[in-house]
Design a protein around this motif. Structure first.
Motif, PDB file in Angstrom:
ATOM      1  N   UNK A   1       1.030  -1.116  -1.105  1.00 11.53           N
ATOM      2  CA  UNK A   1       0.797  -2.331  -1.874  1.00 11.53           C
ATOM      3  C   UNK A   1       0.665  -1.984  -3.346  1.00 11.53           C
ATOM      4  N   UNK A   2       1.343  -2.751  -4.178  1.00  7.68           N
ATOM      5  CA  UNK A   2       1.185  -2.607  -5.627  1.00  7.68           C
ATOM      6  C   UNK A   2       0.450  -3.848  -6.110  1.00  7.68           C
ATOM      7  N   UNK A   3      -0.690  -3.633  -6.756  1.00  6.88           N
ATOM      8  CA  UNK A   3      -1.516  -4.741  -7.238  1.00  6.88           C
ATOM      9  C   UNK A   3      -1.605  -4.680  -8.753  1.00  6.88           C
ATOM     10  N   UNK A   4      -1.376  -5.834  -9.373  1.00  9.48           N
ATOM     11  CA  UNK A   4      -1.566  -5.987 -10.814  1.00  9.48           C
ATOM     12  C   UNK A   4      -2.509  -7.165 -10.995  1.00  9.48           C
TER      13      UNK A   4
ATOM     14  N   UNK B   1      -6.232   4.861  -2.545  1.00 12.80           N
ATOM     15  CA  UNK B   1      -5.276   4.935  -3.651  1.00 12.80           C
ATOM     16  C   UNK B   1      -4.098   5.797  -3.214  1.00 12.80           C
ATOM     17  N   UNK B   2      -2.904   5.319  -3.481  1.00 16.01           N
ATOM     18  CA  UNK B   2      -1.693   6.044  -3.121  1.00 16.01           C
ATOM     19  C   UNK B   2      -1.460   7.178  -4.116  1.00 16.01           C
TER      20      UNK B   2
ATOM     21  N   UNK C   1      -4.251   4.762  10.052  1.00 11.68           N
ATOM     22  CA  UNK C   1      -2.901   4.935   9.546  1.00 11.68           C
ATOM     23  C   UNK C   1      -2.846   6.260   8.799  1.00 11.68           C
ATOM     24  N   UNK C   2      -2.106   7.206   9.327  1.00  5.25           N
ATOM     25  CA  UNK C   2      -1.999   8.503   8.662  1.00  5.25           C
ATOM     26  C   UNK C   2      -0.839   8.523   7.677  1.00  5.25           C
TER      27      UNK C   2
ATOM     28  N   UNK D   1      -2.399   2.432  -0.255  1.00  3.45           N
ATOM     29  CA  UNK D   1      -1.879   2.528   1.109  1.00  3.45           C
ATOM     30  C   UNK D   1      -3.003   2.252   2.087  1.00  3.45           C
ATOM     31  N   UNK D   2      -2.644   1.575   3.158  1.00  6.65           N
ATOM     32  CA  UNK D   2      -3.648   1.242   4.167  1.00  6.65           C
ATOM     33  C   UNK D   2      -4.053   2.516   4.895  1.00  6.65           C
TER      34      UNK D   2
END
Length: 139
Positions: A54-57, A131-132, A47-48, A33-34
């Motif tokens: 975003x999901x990155x692979x 990291x989310x 950004x709270x 998350x940003x």
């Protein structure tokens, strides 16, 4: 004398900082998350809470990044088409190369760890991600 001391201190800090290695790239995998955007003029936007993440692979030097929305059940709903990218390294700098139809752009990885990463875009804007961590309503 103060200028020389400040310059030596700056060079010393730069020498101690650990760059990003090829092995570090595996940390990009996952949900992000940003958290902060820094603009070229020095202004910042925090950004709270983000409604999308975003999901990155990433496998080898090829990756896919897509926007998703987390649900309360712990699942994710895709918001957009996946964006393919590749990562290249030149002189110790890792660059993410994106191409979507007629559009092409790059982002340079500035920092990368298990808990966060930052990229510098072509317009001089730096995006910081953390990291989310999903919200568990069952706790």
């Amino acid at each position: 004398m103060k200028k020389i001391l400040a310059l030596l201190l700056l060079l010393g800090c730069m020498g101690c900082s650990k760059g990003i290695s090829k092995e570090d790239l595996q940390h990009l995998n996952g949900y992000w998350e940003i958290s902060l955007v820094e603009f070229p003029d020095g202004s910042k936007k925090e950004y709270t809470v983000s409604t999308t993440i975003d999901h990155i692979v990433l496998k080898e030097s090829e990756g896919v990044r897509k926007k998703v929305r987390p649900t309360l059940e712990g699942t994710y709903i895709a918001n957009s088409d996946p964006q393919s990218f590749r990562i290249g390294e030149k002189e110790g700098i890792f660059t993410m190369y994106y191409k979507n139809g007629q559009n092409e752009w790059t982002e340079n990885l500035v920092a990368l760890s298990e808990s966060g990463f930052s990229v510098l875009g072509e317009q001089g804007i730096t995006y910081h991600y953390k990291r989310y961590l999903p919200i568990n309503i069952n706790d």
